[in-house]
Design a protein around this motif. Structure first.
Motif, PDB file in Angstrom:
ATOM      1  N   ARG A 137       0.788  -1.233   0.000  1.00 53.09           N
ATOM      2  CA  ARG A 137       0.000   0.000   0.000  1.00 53.09           C
ATOM      3  C   ARG A 137       0.817   1.278   0.000  1.00 53.09           C
ATOM      4  NH1 ARG A 137      -4.405   1.347   4.161  1.00 53.09           N
ATOM      5  NH2 ARG A 137      -4.705   3.096   2.793  1.00 53.09           N
ATOM      6  N   PHE A 138       2.031   1.254   0.547  1.00 51.94           N
ATOM      7  CA  PHE A 138       2.768   2.505   0.705  1.00 51.94           C
ATOM      8  C   PHE A 138       3.173   3.080  -0.645  1.00 51.94           C
ATOM      9  CE2 PHE A 138       3.914   1.572   5.265  1.00 51.94           C
ATOM     10  CZ  PHE A 138       3.244   2.655   5.744  1.00 51.94           C
ATOM     11  N   PRO A 139       3.321   4.407  -0.736  1.00 51.88           N
ATOM     12  CA  PRO A 139       3.474   5.022  -2.057  1.00 51.88           C
ATOM     13  C   PRO A 139       4.840   4.871  -2.715  1.00 51.88           C
ATOM     14  CG  PRO A 139       3.467   6.692  -0.369  1.00 51.88           C
ATOM     15  CD  PRO A 139       3.113   5.427   0.298  1.00 51.88           C
ATOM     16  N   LEU A 170      -3.155   0.189   8.362  1.00 52.77           N
ATOM     17  CA  LEU A 170      -4.575  -0.136   8.351  1.00 52.77           C
ATOM     18  C   LEU A 170      -5.465   1.097   8.329  1.00 52.77           C
ATOM     19  CD1 LEU A 170      -4.606  -3.139  10.803  1.00 52.77           C
ATOM     20  CD2 LEU A 170      -4.544  -3.156   8.338  1.00 52.77           C
ATOM     21  N   HIS A 171      -4.858   2.290   8.424  1.00 54.19           N
ATOM     22  CA  HIS A 171      -5.656   3.506   8.362  1.00 54.19           C
ATOM     23  C   HIS A 171      -6.112   3.718   6.915  1.00 54.19           C
ATOM     24  CE1 HIS A 171      -6.923   7.614   9.083  1.00 54.19           C
ATOM     25  NE2 HIS A 171      -6.752   7.395  10.374  1.00 54.19           N
ATOM     26  N   PRO A 172      -7.418   3.924   6.681  1.00 54.22           N
ATOM     27  CA  PRO A 172      -7.873   4.028   5.285  1.00 54.22           C
ATOM     28  C   PRO A 172      -7.349   5.271   4.575  1.00 54.22           C
ATOM     29  CG  PRO A 172      -9.684   4.322   6.830  1.00 54.22           C
ATOM     30  CD  PRO A 172      -8.537   3.845   7.618  1.00 54.22           C
ATOM     31  N   LYS A 173      -7.069   6.371   5.335  1.00 49.74           N
ATOM     32  CA  LYS A 173      -6.587   7.589   4.672  1.00 49.74           C
ATOM     33  C   LYS A 173      -5.086   7.743   4.886  1.00 49.74           C
ATOM     34  CE  LYS A 173     -10.450   9.925   6.051  1.00 49.74           C
ATOM     35  NZ  LYS A 173     -10.844  11.055   6.857  1.00 49.74           N
TER      36      LYS A 173
END
Lengths: 118, 159, 88
Positions: free
Chosen positions: A25-27, B83-86
């Protein structure tokens, strides 16, 4: 003892899962390293402690002790090696001018900020 | 001195890895440990001084529980961020450059590895006494060099 | 307990598959290297778990130790190799 070992292993799996989701997920590269460096270390530690506890529940003997120490040795080695590998990889990325993902465009800031005018 | 210490460490390592205590395995272990210790006894201990070394080891063992606590805190921090959506609004990564007061190589290595394992920061580069640290947001960056550097400073008893 | 080991080995396999995505499609070469290193860590744990499943722990732990050392040295050497070869 078995239940404690299982709890440790589930915790290790959870940490690995968090690290993987962070990895996806990280950019950018540098922030992904955050997730993998920390998740790898703690996940391995939890898993190995759980397995060693489970192994000791079989009964205490010389061979069991040796295997337990080998397991702990894997964890200790990984505790030393994982930050070092991370550091080597980050250094090579930094030296080949891979710029980090930032919000304000300034990649490197000096700390503490008051020393900047020197 | 360095030869004997390296030899003993290697021999203990050999015994635990092989797990057999008969004469055949032990004699091969002594032979190969002596050979390795003869070739590379100056790699493991660069500065041989007998006094202060034991205290350093004891200090280091005292340092480990704090480091484990920091590792667990780091993982909780990472889990919260992941796990934070933003998440992309929450993080603000930067590479931070600061000067360190540590001089010894071993202290620098310990400090770099500890930075990597504590919440929100990983070491990128060490150059001429400057640390380049990638911090994931401004809040964790303000805690640098801080408490950990002082702990390592005390640990290795630098003047 | 054997079922528990099998279940956690399967979960590890799913994690490996997920991180294989970065290993294959990672935008930079460094993403691929961490992908490989990350899979290597899971493989160490998977090897030890296999030892527990087959009840041949003495053999598999040695394999896991050797593999962890290999993984570490491999990451170090590859990261040295890619210095100044361009990030893309």
């Amino acid at each position: 003892m078995v239940i404690v070992a299982a709890i440790f292993m589930v915790a290790g799996l959870f940490v690995f899962a968090i690290a993987t989701i962070g990895f996806l997920r990280f950019p950018d590269f540098y922030t992904r390293m955050h997730a993998t460096a920390k998740g790898d270390t703690l996940g391995t530690l939890f898993f190995v402690i759980g397995l060693a506890l489970y192994y000791l529940h079989h009964g205490f003997c010389w061979l069991g002790l040796v295997q337990g120490i080998k397991l702990i040795l894997i964890a200790v080695f990984w505790l030393l090696a994982s930050p070092t590998a991370t550091h080597a990889l980050l250094r090579s990325a930094f030296e080949s001018d891979l710029s980090p993902w930032t919000k304000d465009g300034k990649a490197i800031i000096e700390w503490p900020p008051k020393r900047r005018d020197k | 001195m360095g030869f004997i210490v390296t030899f003993l460490i290697l021999l203990v390592f050999w015994i635990f890895i092989s797990g057999q205590l008969d004469w055949w395995h032990l004699s091969w272990g002594v032979l190969s440990c002596a050979l390795i210790a003869y070739i590379s006894h100056d790699l493991l201990f660069k500065d041989i001084r007998s006094k202060g070394k034991v205290k350093e080891v004891i200090n280091f063992i005292k340092y480990i529980p704090w480091l484990l606590y920091q590792i667990i805190r780091a993982n909780i921090h990472i889990a919260y961020l992941v796990l934070h959506p933003k998440m992309p609004q929450l993080i603000d990564p930067h590479i931070i450059k600061f000067k360190t007061k540590l001089k010894k190589e071993l202290a620098l290595v310990t400090f770099a590895n500890s930075i990597t394992l504590t919440p929100g920061t990983i070491t990128v580069l060490i150059e001429d006494g400057y640390f380049y640290v990638h911090a994931i947001d401004k809040i964790v960056a303000e805690a640098l060099p801080g408490e950990m550097e002082n702990r390592i400073y005390v640990l290795y008893m630098e003047e | 307990m054997e079922r528990f080991f099998l279940a956690s080995a399967l979960a590890l396999c799913v994690i490996i598959l997920l991180s294989l995505y970065r290993g294959v499609f990672g935008p930079t070469v460094f993403d691929r290297i961490i992908g490989a290193g990350f899979i290597g860590t899971k493989t160490i744990i998977l090897l030890v778990l296999m030892g527990f499943i087959y009840e041949r722990i003495d053999m598999f732990i040695d394999l896991a130790l050797a593999y962890s050392i290999l993984n570490f040295i491999g990451t170090l050497i590859i990261s040295k190799y890619f210095i100044r070869k361009g990030a893309k």
